[in-house]
Design an enzyme around this catalytic site. Structure first.
Site, mmCIF file in Angstrom:
data_model
loop_
_atom_site.group_PDB
_atom_site.id
_atom_site.type_symbol
_atom_site.label_atom_id
_atom_site.label_comp_id
_atom_site.label_asym_id
_atom_site.label_seq_id
_atom_site.Cartn_x
_atom_site.Cartn_y
_atom_site.Cartn_z
ATOM 1 C CD GLU A 128 96.920 72.090 32.515
ATOM 2 O OE1 GLU A 128 96.236 72.611 33.564
ATOM 3 O OE2 GLU A 128 97.769 72.120 32.100
ATOM 4 C CB CYS A 141 98.518 71.460 21.882
ATOM 5 S SG CYS A 141 99.702 70.889 22.875
ATOM 6 C CB CYS A 148 105.283 61.173 30.004
ATOM 7 S SG CYS A 148 106.292 60.595 28.258
ATOM 8 C CB CYS A 152 112.611 64.482 28.165
ATOM 9 S SG CYS A 152 112.312 63.260 26.828
ATOM 10 C CB CYS A 155 109.850 67.247 29.390
ATOM 11 S SG CYS A 155 108.127 67.158 29.343
ATOM 12 C CB CYS A 386 104.604 71.442 25.921
ATOM 13 S SG CYS A 386 104.757 69.526 26.206
HETATM 14 N N1 SAH Z 1 106.017 63.135 24.228
HETATM 15 C C1 SAH Z 1 105.832 63.806 22.837
HETATM 16 C C2 SAH Z 1 105.125 64.559 22.491
HETATM 17 C C3 SAH Z 1 104.738 65.724 23.853
HETATM 18 S S1 SAH Z 1 106.003 66.791 24.126
HETATM 19 C C4 SAH Z 1 107.317 64.412 22.598
HETATM 20 O O1 SAH Z 1 108.230 64.445 23.352
HETATM 21 O O2 SAH Z 1 107.875 64.553 21.251
HETATM 22 C C5 SAH Z 1 106.033 68.136 22.540
HETATM 23 C C6 SAH Z 1 107.224 69.063 22.621
HETATM 24 O O3 SAH Z 1 107.362 69.954 23.668
HETATM 25 C C7 SAH Z 1 108.329 68.069 22.458
HETATM 26 O O4 SAH Z 1 109.174 68.362 21.510
HETATM 27 C C8 SAH Z 1 109.140 68.415 23.803
HETATM 28 O O5 SAH Z 1 110.444 68.151 23.666
HETATM 29 C C9 SAH Z 1 108.722 69.603 24.108
HETATM 30 N N2 SAH Z 1 109.076 70.222 25.302
HETATM 31 C C10 SAH Z 1 108.794 69.515 26.804
HETATM 32 N N3 SAH Z 1 109.072 70.247 27.625
HETATM 33 C C11 SAH Z 1 109.416 71.460 27.239
HETATM 34 C C12 SAH Z 1 110.040 72.705 27.615
HETATM 35 N N4 SAH Z 1 109.862 72.738 29.087
HETATM 36 N N5 SAH Z 1 110.326 73.599 27.019
HETATM 37 C C13 SAH Z 1 110.138 73.522 25.758
HETATM 38 N N6 SAH Z 1 109.848 72.569 24.953
HETATM 39 C C14 SAH Z 1 109.534 71.411 25.834
HETATM 40 FE FE1 SF4 Z 2 107.362 62.673 27.662
HETATM 41 FE FE2 SF4 Z 2 107.976 65.104 27.936
HETATM 42 FE FE3 SF4 Z 2 109.832 63.253 26.689
HETATM 43 FE FE4 SF4 Z 2 107.794 64.043 25.399
HETATM 44 S S1 SF4 Z 2 109.327 65.441 25.989
HETATM 45 S S2 SF4 Z 2 108.468 62.085 25.816
HETATM 46 S S3 SF4 Z 2 106.062 64.054 27.136
HETATM 47 S S4 SF4 Z 2 109.368 63.210 28.985
#
Ligand code: SAH
Ligand code: SF4
Length: 409
Positions: A128, A141, A148, A152, A155, A386
């Site tokens: 997406e 974006c 991944c 985290c 996420c 995201c």
């Molecule tokens: N993997 C990279 C880029 C993709 S995630 C990273 O982690 O930076 C892009 C951003 O979205 C990151 O700052 C991540 O921490 C945030 N993110 C992921 N899940 C989220 C959620 N459920 N609510 C708000 N931000 C989120």
């Molecule tokens: Fe991967 Fe989500 Fe962590 Fe970014 S925030 S590194 S996409 S698990």
């Protein structure tokens, strides 16, 4: 993308378009010319028998057609002789990937689901991409991986295994096809089509904040971003391209040196014990190492700052003390702070901080001299958040399938 969409507010009435035809024939088995360097394009010309003296010139012509005019059909390349166009068409493809669906939010945010073909023994994958129009600019974006490897805890992408890295072509295709759909390429057949406009571009900014960790797919991301920022092609300024990382410390300075784009760091916590839980890569590269890598990022100045992303999790990382520690931690680093309201997803163990708490946190950060925009919710009705991207797409497709079944009944 991270920015803020609240999946709890799904709007079943948001328009969804499915099965849009790609702008050329569907992608086939032929090797693509998208995502190749100029040298690789010249090698491709050698493969089809273009004499050595002409290869570089042909590569430049192709580059122009692919990235300035945005064509996806060799037949439109009018300054290339017909028989050479036929040879190109026989040996290579420049077709766009399949668009599985396109959704447009009431606020103009768009989300596409693209399908890329299987690579090797794998299956086709779906990715997406989200477009967010704003006053005077538009941000795309894009994703770097399907799934991944990192986990985290806030996420949703992190709950899905890595399916595979996207290729340079697939990363670039997200930009090309978004520009097709937005009408952001000039009309290829007119003289104006030969010039990249300096103003008024709909896709003016790129953020690598979709699915995946871009620094774990370094080579493909680098290749795609260097093509995107090439001044004789897509011409997106490196100042308008931001790569977001969870903190792959050994690749951070390298990204600055070899790609030279803007950097965003998913910080989210100011203490190692908490960051170990929220962003587990912290166990490998703790906050101190991460910030040292940030300090060493090439070219930092007040005009070129690092963005620190901080997701607001109720009762977890949102106290006044956290805010004070945050500004203390970032002292001396040219920084911007982005507070991101948490986007909940089914089964997630966190809640978004209350609005008053976010504002108080932001006030502390502001008083310390940082602009700390709170990302405003966009495109809520189409699940464009995201961390929820893949799951949202699966749900959307289920809905589509049900709708289709209903219509057929
Ligand atoms: N993997 C990279 C880029 C993709 S995630 C990273 O982690 O930076 C892009 C951003 O979205 C990151 O700052 C991540 O921490 C945030 N993110 C992921 N899940 C989220 C959620 N459920 N609510 C708000 N931000 C989120
Ligand atoms: Fe991967 Fe989500 Fe962590 Fe970014 S925030 S590194 S996409 S698990």
């Amino acid at each position: 993308m991270a920015i803020t969409l609240d999946i709890a507010r799904d709007n079943p009435n948001a328009p969804t378009v499915t099965g849009i035809a790609a702008s050329a024939s569907p992608q086939d088995e032929k090797p693509t010319l998208i995502g190749l360097t100029r040298e690789e394009l010249a090698e491709a010309m050698a493969e089809i028998g273009v004499p050595e003296k002409q290869r570089r010139m042909r590569a430049s012509q192709l580059w122009h057609w692919l990235y300035v005019r945005g064509v996806s059909d060799f037949a439109l390349m009018t300054n290339i002789a017909k028989d050479l166009r036929a040879k190109l068409d026989e040996a290579f493809t420049i077709a766009r990937p399949e668009i599985v669906s396109e959704q447009i939010s009431v606020d103009g945010t768009r989300k596409w689901l693209f399908r890329f073909p299987a690579r090797g023994a794998g299956r086709p994958v779906e990715v997406e991409t989200v477009y967010i129009p704003e006053e005077g600019r538009g941000t795309l974006c894009i994703s770097s991986q399907v799934g991944c490897t990192l986990t985290c805890t806030f996420c949703h992408t992190g709950t899905q295994k890595l399916v595979r890295n996207l290729t340079a072509e697939e990363i670039l295709s997200q930009i090309l096809i978004a520009r097709d759909r937005l009408g952001d390429f000039p009309d290829a057949s007119t003289p104006q089509g030969a010039i990249v406009p300096s103003e008024g571009r709909l896709v003016s900014n790129i953020v690598m904040m979709g699915m995946g960790e871009p620094l774990y797919n370094f080579d493909n991301v680098k290749k795609a971003l260097l093509i995107a920022s090439d001044g004789e092609g897509l011409s997106l300024s490196k100042r308008r391209i931001t790569l977001s990382t969870s903190g792959v410390v050994p690749e951070i300075v390298r990204a600055g040196e070899e790609i030279g784009c803007m950097l965003a760091i998913s910080l989210h916590a100011v203490r190692d014990d908490l960051r170990d839980v929220l962003v587990p890569i912290n166990k490998k590269w703790p906050i101190k190492d991460l910030l040292n890598a940030c300090r060493a990022y090439p070219g930092l100045s007040n005009a070129k700052r690092i963005t620190f992303e901080y997701v607001m999790l109720k009762g977890v990382n949102d106290s006044n003390q956290d805010a004070l520690d945050l500004v203390r931690l970032l002292k001396g680093i040219p920084a911007k702070i982005n507070l991101i309201p948490f986007n909940p997803w089914p089964g997630s163990e966190y809640e978004c901080s209350d609005w008053e708490r976010i504002e108080e946190f932001a006030d502390i950060v502001n008083r310390a001299g940082y602009a700390s925009p709170i990302r405003t919710p966009r495109g809520r009705d189409i699940f464009a958040a995201c961390g929820q991207l893949k799951s949202a797409s699966e749900r959307m497709r289920k809905k589509d399938r049900e709708a289709a079944a209903g219509a057929g009944a």
